[in-house]
Every structure is written in C-alpha cells, then in structure tokens.
Design a protein around this motif. Structure first.
Motif, mmCIF file in Angstrom:
data_model
loop_
_atom_site.group_PDB
_atom_site.id
_atom_site.type_symbol
_atom_site.label_atom_id
_atom_site.label_comp_id
_atom_site.label_asym_id
_atom_site.label_seq_id
_atom_site.Cartn_x
_atom_site.Cartn_y
_atom_site.Cartn_z
ATOM 1 N N PHE A 93 0.763 -1.235 0.133
ATOM 2 C CA PHE A 93 0.136 -0.194 -0.687
ATOM 3 C C PHE A 93 0.684 1.383 -0.010
ATOM 4 O O PHE A 93 0.510 2.447 0.224
ATOM 5 N N ALA A 94 2.217 0.986 -0.054
ATOM 6 C CA ALA A 94 3.557 2.546 -0.002
ATOM 7 C C ALA A 94 2.929 3.150 -1.130
ATOM 8 O O ALA A 94 3.215 4.083 -1.233
ATOM 9 N N SER A 95 2.717 2.094 -1.914
ATOM 10 C CA SER A 95 1.875 2.993 -3.875
ATOM 11 C C SER A 95 1.103 3.783 -3.961
ATOM 12 O O SER A 95 0.055 3.218 -3.283
ATOM 13 N N HIS A 103 -8.235 0.282 -3.090
ATOM 14 C CA HIS A 103 -9.186 0.876 -2.386
ATOM 15 C C HIS A 103 -11.048 0.822 -2.975
ATOM 16 O O HIS A 103 -11.730 0.237 -3.613
ATOM 17 N N PHE A 104 -9.995 1.472 -4.634
ATOM 18 C CA PHE A 104 -11.510 1.359 -5.910
ATOM 19 C C PHE A 104 -12.485 0.450 -6.072
ATOM 20 O O PHE A 104 -13.341 -0.105 -6.223
ATOM 21 N N LYS A 165 -7.648 10.787 -3.591
ATOM 22 C CA LYS A 165 -6.318 10.177 -3.448
ATOM 23 C C LYS A 165 -6.882 9.758 -2.178
ATOM 24 O O LYS A 165 -8.067 10.171 -1.390
ATOM 25 N N TYR A 166 -6.568 7.920 -2.195
ATOM 26 C CA TYR A 166 -6.664 8.130 0.011
ATOM 27 C C TYR A 166 -5.433 7.567 0.082
ATOM 28 O O TYR A 166 -4.454 7.004 -0.557
ATOM 29 N N GLN A 167 -5.470 6.899 1.647
ATOM 30 C CA GLN A 167 -4.077 6.388 1.736
ATOM 31 C C GLN A 167 -3.927 5.522 3.206
ATOM 32 O O GLN A 167 -5.544 5.025 3.689
ATOM 33 N N TYR A 168 -2.971 5.106 2.934
ATOM 34 C CA TYR A 168 -3.094 3.874 3.829
ATOM 35 C C TYR A 168 -3.254 4.223 5.503
ATOM 36 O O TYR A 168 -3.262 5.102 5.820
ATOM 37 N N SER A 169 -4.254 3.341 5.978
ATOM 38 C CA SER A 169 -4.527 3.333 7.399
ATOM 39 C C SER A 169 -4.085 1.886 8.153
ATOM 40 O O SER A 169 -4.356 1.697 7.562
ATOM 41 N N PHE A 172 -6.833 -0.079 10.178
ATOM 42 C CA PHE A 172 -7.947 -1.328 8.954
ATOM 43 C C PHE A 172 -6.325 -1.978 8.573
ATOM 44 O O PHE A 172 -7.036 -2.956 7.522
ATOM 45 N N ALA A 173 -5.366 -1.663 8.133
ATOM 46 C CA ALA A 173 -4.186 -1.991 7.542
ATOM 47 C C ALA A 173 -4.441 -2.372 6.174
ATOM 48 O O ALA A 173 -4.141 -3.439 5.545
ATOM 49 N N GLU A 174 -5.576 -1.071 5.007
ATOM 50 C CA GLU A 174 -5.692 -1.454 4.212
ATOM 51 C C GLU A 174 -6.028 0.682 3.541
ATOM 52 O O GLU A 174 -5.500 0.958 4.768
ATOM 53 N N CYS A 175 -6.294 0.953 2.678
ATOM 54 C CA CYS A 175 -6.646 2.346 1.811
ATOM 55 C C CYS A 175 -7.528 2.336 2.361
ATOM 56 O O CYS A 175 -8.532 1.869 2.290
ATOM 57 N N SER A 176 -7.900 3.254 2.849
ATOM 58 C CA SER A 176 -9.063 4.141 2.745
ATOM 59 C C SER A 176 -9.082 6.037 2.554
ATOM 60 O O SER A 176 -7.708 6.655 2.237
#
Length: 334
Positions: A93-95, A103-104, A165-169, A172-176
């Motif tokens: 998710f760093a990318s 996420h989409f 834009k979404y960013q890593y959370s 939740f260990a995922e992008c949100s």
C-alpha cells in the motif's frame, strides 16, 4: 473506537493516538487472510470455470458473477495480510497508485458481491413460486452490468470528492478515505445504504419464503425421493442464508445505526480500543464470506465435488459436469 465513514459504509476505527497493536492478534488476522487467499482464490476460480463451461441460464449467469467477484475479493485480501504480518507497515500500500486502485476495486467488489447474492435469492424465490414462468437472461445481465456501472460511477464520484486520493490506514491495515467532509459523508452514507446494507434484507426475506414454499409442498403428493430432495434443498438454503447473515447482518445493523446516530455507535464501540472488532465486521468478514461460498458448494453437492476433482486431475467426462450442474441448480438456488 472512533467511527469514520468510508466509501461503502460506516466503519469503526481508532484515532491516531491509538495504543500499540497486539502483534499476536495481528498475526492471527494475517494468517486468516492468507488462508482465505490460498483456499478462496482457487476454490472460487474452479467454481467460475465450472459455471463458464456450462450452458447459460439465469442461475448460472449469476453464479458466474458471484464466483468472479469472490475470486477477486480473495485476491484483495493478500495486501491486507502482508500488512498485518509486517507490524501494520503499508508494504504494498506504500504505492499511491496501488493504494488508490486497491481501495477502488475492493469497495466496488464488496458492494457487487452482496447485490449478486440478492439477485440469486430473488430469482430462486421467483422460480419456486412461479415454476412455469421464466426470467429473461438479458434482463438479469442488464441488471448486473447496470448495477456494476452504477457502483463504478458512484465510487468515482466519491473518489474525486475525497480529493482524488486515498491513503493507507494502519488502523485497518488497508487504504481508506483521507478526508471526512460533510458532502463526502452524505454521499458515502447514501451509497452505503443502497449497496451494503439493504440488500441483506431481500436475501433473508426471499430465502425464508423459499423455505416455506419448499416445506409447504408435502401435501402435493410427492414421492419420498422428491420430498427428501426438497428437504435437502431447504437445509442448503438455511445454510446459505446463515453464512450471509453471520458475515453481513452485524455490519448492516451498525451501518443503519451510524446513519441515525454516529455518536451512539462510537459509544457502543468504546470497548474496541484497538479496533479488532471493527476490522472483523467491516473488513475481515468480506473475504471470509467469499471463502465460505465455494466451501458450501463442495460440502453440499456430491456431483459438483466430482466435477471439480475432474477439473483438477484432468479426468472425467462432460456427463459428470452436466450431472453436477443439474444438482447445483436443484439444490442451491438461494
């Protein structure tokens, strides 16, 4: 726990001052997600191959969509598992590109999954109540494609409302979502209500009607074998409904409560200081549900098991597939 509204529904998570995560639970969650990927991807892919290779009818078309969506959802579990195994570091998710894409796709597929099951339940009930009527395959395909395009359009709207834009959370260990502005919240709540909450109710209602219709046929002079088949189908429907109820009712109820009073949900989830309950309800339950579907197919359909074994080993005949398909349609249209 602080509730934050995401693109497909409400979710509870910790804020930025959350305590250190529990590494043991993280490893457990990561292991579960890894198992989902290892078993769910081939299980759903084999089921997809089975339905694609058969004659297209209404049920087969819907099953194709379900197995395709479930295969992709199980694949989407891999980046989350990697994050759990790496102390919640973003890793894949760093990318930014991957984060936005994941996420989409993940949220669109999650919504599509429950819609497909609702379609399957409703068509099953229709065929039970009106056995001599038919449903246009073109209508079913139009509804499925139309819903996907609708969800895609709404997700795009939310994406741009969120600033593109979404960013890593880590929570939740995922992008949100990165923002929580008023307009975004309104749109997200509407989408959540339409796509992730209310479809569970027609699923349950239609399955209850199907069970009553099946059990109410004893006076129709059926043979013992026919009655036994009806009972078998009833049990399968109950199991199918139970699986979706376990994984979808908790989030559906909480989503409705978030619309009515988000502060109340915040208070209710105050025990969830590290967000593991919230993560299970809104994140982990989705791929788990996708894993359970092919397991149900295999457990309940003897001839389908034989057909899948034939696919894996390269042995068997087309007659085996035809028999398995017949059993599938007879027993599992819920």
């Amino acid at each position: 726990a602080v509730v934050s509204t995401q693109s497909t529904g409400g979710s509870a998570a910790m804020d930025d001052t959350s305590p250190q995560f529990n590494s043991t639970v993280d490893i457990l969650y990561g292991t579960v997600l890894l198992v989902i990927a290892i078993l769910g991807v081939p299980g759903n892919a084999l089921s997809l191959h089975y339905f694609v290779s058969k004659r297209r009818d209404v049920s087969a078309i819907i099953y194709i969509w379900i197995t395709l969506v479930d295969t992709l959802l199980c694949l989407c579990a891999i980046p989350i598992a990697i994050a759990y195994f790496n102390n919640r570091e973003p890793t894949l998710f760093a990318s930014e590109i991957f984060c936005n894409f994941w996420h989409f796709i993940y949220k669109t597929l999650s919504s599509m999954s429950i819609f497909c099951v609702a379609m399957l339940s409703i068509t099953r009930t229709f065929f039970l109540l009106r056995p001599f009527k038919s449903i246009s395959k073109r209508l079913v395909v139009t509804l499925l494609v139309g819903y996907f395009l609708f969800q895609f359009a709404v997700s795009t709207m939310i994406y741009w409302e969120n600033g593109g834009k979404y960013q890593y959370s880590a929570n939740f260990a995922e992008c949100s979502a990165t923002t929580n502005v008023t307009r975004y919240e309104v749109v997200a709540n509407v989408v959540m209500s339409l796509t992730t909450t209310f479809p569970i109710f027609p699923i349950i209602i239609s399955c209850v009607i199907s069970i009553l219709a099946l059990m109410g046929s004893a006076h129709e002079g059926r043979t013992a074998a026919q009655s036994s088949e009806k009972r078998y189908a009833s049990v399968t429907i109950v199991m199918f409904t139970a699986i979706y109820a376990i994984f979808n009712i908790p989030s559906s109820v909480l989503n409705i409560m978030i619309i009515a009073d988000k502060s109340l949900v915040n208070s209710m989830l105050s025990f969830d200081s590290m967000g593991y309950f919230s993560n299970f309800v809104w994140s982990l339950s989705i791929p788990l549900n996708s894993l359970c579907n092919p397991i149900l197919y295999v457990v309940r359909m003897k001839n389908l098991r034989a057909a899948l074994l034939a696919t894996i080993t390269g042995k068997g005949s087309s007659d085996m597939y035809h028999t398995a398909r017949t059993e599938m349609i007879t027993h599992t249209h819920c």
